[in-house]
Write a protein that holds these residues in place. Structure first.
Motif, mmCIF file in Angstrom:
data_model
loop_
_atom_site.group_PDB
_atom_site.id
_atom_site.type_symbol
_atom_site.label_atom_id
_atom_site.label_comp_id
_atom_site.label_asym_id
_atom_site.label_seq_id
_atom_site.Cartn_x
_atom_site.Cartn_y
_atom_site.Cartn_z
ATOM 1 N N GLN A 22 -12.698 -13.177 0.774
ATOM 2 C CA GLN A 22 -12.892 -11.740 0.570
ATOM 3 C C GLN A 22 -11.679 -10.947 1.051
ATOM 4 O OE1 GLN A 22 -16.634 -10.862 2.456
ATOM 5 N NE2 GLN A 22 -17.818 -11.655 0.737
ATOM 6 N N LEU A 23 -11.104 -11.349 2.171
ATOM 7 C CA LEU A 23 -9.907 -10.687 2.677
ATOM 8 C C LEU A 23 -8.747 -10.834 1.690
ATOM 9 C CD1 LEU A 23 -8.294 -9.310 5.014
ATOM 10 C CD2 LEU A 23 -7.780 -11.621 5.808
ATOM 11 N N VAL A 24 -8.561 -12.045 1.190
ATOM 12 C CA VAL A 24 -7.494 -12.301 0.222
ATOM 13 C C VAL A 24 -7.736 -11.480 -1.039
ATOM 14 C CG1 VAL A 24 -6.505 -14.060 -1.299
ATOM 15 C CG2 VAL A 24 -6.908 -14.579 1.107
ATOM 16 N N GLN A 25 -8.978 -11.472 -1.516
ATOM 17 C CA GLN A 25 -9.309 -10.726 -2.728
ATOM 18 C C GLN A 25 -9.069 -9.227 -2.550
ATOM 19 O OE1 GLN A 25 -10.481 -12.653 -5.430
ATOM 20 N NE2 GLN A 25 -9.829 -10.858 -6.534
ATOM 21 N N LYS A 26 -9.425 -8.685 -1.379
ATOM 22 C CA LYS A 26 -9.218 -7.259 -1.119
ATOM 23 C C LYS A 26 -7.733 -6.926 -1.113
ATOM 24 C CE LYS A 26 -9.853 -3.595 2.290
ATOM 25 N NZ LYS A 26 -8.527 -3.095 1.982
ATOM 26 N N GLU A 27 -6.945 -7.739 -0.419
ATOM 27 C CA GLU A 27 -5.507 -7.473 -0.363
ATOM 28 C C GLU A 27 -4.856 -7.655 -1.731
ATOM 29 O OE1 GLU A 27 -2.918 -8.402 2.772
ATOM 30 O OE2 GLU A 27 -4.530 -8.642 4.235
ATOM 31 N N LYS A 28 -5.289 -8.668 -2.488
ATOM 32 C CA LYS A 28 -4.739 -8.888 -3.824
ATOM 33 C C LYS A 28 -5.064 -7.693 -4.731
ATOM 34 C CE LYS A 28 -2.917 -11.047 -7.305
ATOM 35 N NZ LYS A 28 -1.491 -11.129 -7.480
ATOM 36 N N THR A 29 -6.277 -7.165 -4.605
ATOM 37 C CA THR A 29 -6.659 -5.982 -5.378
ATOM 38 C C THR A 29 -5.794 -4.789 -5.003
ATOM 39 O OG1 THR A 29 -8.933 -6.784 -5.563
ATOM 40 C CG2 THR A 29 -8.575 -4.437 -5.961
ATOM 41 N N ASP A 30 -5.548 -4.611 -3.699
ATOM 42 C CA ASP A 30 -4.689 -3.516 -3.240
ATOM 43 C C ASP A 30 -3.262 -3.675 -3.779
ATOM 44 O OD1 ASP A 30 -6.739 -2.258 -1.904
ATOM 45 O OD2 ASP A 30 -6.220 -3.091 0.056
ATOM 46 N N ILE A 31 -2.801 -4.891 -3.876
ATOM 47 C CA ILE A 31 -1.457 -5.155 -4.425
ATOM 48 C C ILE A 31 -1.422 -4.768 -5.905
ATOM 49 C CG2 ILE A 31 0.193 -6.966 -5.020
ATOM 50 C CD1 ILE A 31 -0.759 -8.417 -2.410
ATOM 51 N N VAL A 32 -2.435 -5.219 -6.648
ATOM 52 C CA VAL A 32 -2.490 -4.942 -8.079
ATOM 53 C C VAL A 32 -2.605 -3.435 -8.339
ATOM 54 C CG1 VAL A 32 -3.896 -5.256 -10.169
ATOM 55 C CG2 VAL A 32 -3.413 -7.199 -8.693
ATOM 56 N N LEU A 33 -3.369 -2.748 -7.508
ATOM 57 C CA LEU A 33 -3.554 -1.301 -7.678
ATOM 58 C C LEU A 33 -2.363 -0.490 -7.165
ATOM 59 C CD1 LEU A 33 -7.323 -0.934 -6.713
ATOM 60 C CD2 LEU A 33 -6.306 -0.888 -8.997
ATOM 61 N N GLY A 34 -1.422 -1.149 -6.510
ATOM 62 C CA GLY A 34 -0.237 -0.464 -6.020
ATOM 63 C C GLY A 34 -0.391 0.171 -4.658
ATOM 64 N N HIS A 35 -1.481 -0.109 -3.967
ATOM 65 C CA HIS A 35 -1.687 0.421 -2.620
ATOM 66 C C HIS A 35 -0.811 -0.296 -1.597
ATOM 67 C CE1 HIS A 35 -5.942 1.556 -4.145
ATOM 68 N NE2 HIS A 35 -5.052 2.456 -4.525
ATOM 69 N N ILE A 36 -0.420 -1.515 -1.930
ATOM 70 C CA ILE A 36 0.462 -2.322 -1.093
ATOM 71 C C ILE A 36 1.638 -2.757 -1.972
ATOM 72 C CG2 ILE A 36 0.708 -4.465 0.223
ATOM 73 C CD1 ILE A 36 -2.264 -4.372 0.832
ATOM 74 N N LYS A 37 2.840 -2.694 -1.428
ATOM 75 C CA LYS A 37 4.013 -3.117 -2.191
ATOM 76 C C LYS A 37 3.897 -4.610 -2.510
ATOM 77 C CE LYS A 37 7.199 0.264 -0.291
ATOM 78 N NZ LYS A 37 8.444 0.472 0.432
ATOM 79 N N ASN A 38 4.307 -4.965 -3.717
ATOM 80 C CA ASN A 38 4.157 -6.359 -4.128
ATOM 81 C C ASN A 38 5.397 -7.202 -3.873
ATOM 82 O OD1 ASN A 38 5.854 -5.403 -6.071
ATOM 83 N ND2 ASN A 38 4.590 -5.988 -7.806
ATOM 84 N N ASP A 39 6.403 -6.636 -3.209
ATOM 85 C CA ASP A 39 7.629 -7.397 -2.973
ATOM 86 C C ASP A 39 7.812 -7.820 -1.513
ATOM 87 O OD1 ASP A 39 8.047 -4.859 -2.006
ATOM 88 O OD2 ASP A 39 10.022 -4.599 -2.930
ATOM 89 N N THR A 40 6.784 -7.636 -0.693
ATOM 90 C CA THR A 40 6.884 -8.061 0.704
ATOM 91 C C THR A 40 6.525 -9.542 0.815
ATOM 92 O OG1 THR A 40 4.585 -7.523 1.246
ATOM 93 C CG2 THR A 40 6.211 -5.746 1.501
ATOM 94 N N ASN A 41 6.934 -10.150 1.902
ATOM 95 C CA ASN A 41 6.592 -11.561 2.126
ATOM 96 C C ASN A 41 5.085 -11.752 2.197
ATOM 97 O OD1 ASN A 41 9.216 -12.497 2.126
ATOM 98 N ND2 ASN A 41 9.463 -12.310 4.334
#
Length: 89
Positions: A22-41
């Motif tokens: 669930q944690l991975v899915q939430k963060e992946k969703t935030d990445i896809v939605l642009g809430h988190i930058k997708n170029d960080t490690n």
């Protein structure tokens, strides 16, 4: 093993339903939605973990379908004739 193991619902038993999943899915969703930058490690790592969880879950589903096919198969049948439906047409 009883027959109940063959009737498991792998959508219900998905690794994405675990706290880690669930944690991975939430963060992946935030990445896809642009809430988190997708170029960080971290975002690259989360994306890789998400892909791995999906691949493992898909393998469980494939194993389940294989078991069902083997249970369905009659030992007298020497080969399976593929129909148009089997080929995805």
């Amino acid at each position: 093993m009883g027959d109940d193991i063959y009737e498991m619902d792998y959508n219900e038993m998905s690794l994405f339903t675990t706290p880690f999943g669930q944690l991975v899915q939430k963060e992946k969703t935030d990445i896809v939605l642009g809430h988190i930058k997708n170029d960080t490690n971290r975002s690259k790592y989360i994306s890789n973990v998400n892909d791995s969880i999906y691949a493992i879950s898909q393998s469980f589903l494939d194993i389940d379908l294989t078991i069902k096919l083997i249970k369905f198969a009659d030992p007298k049948i020497k080969s399976f004739k593929m129909t148009r439906v089997d080929r995805g047409e």
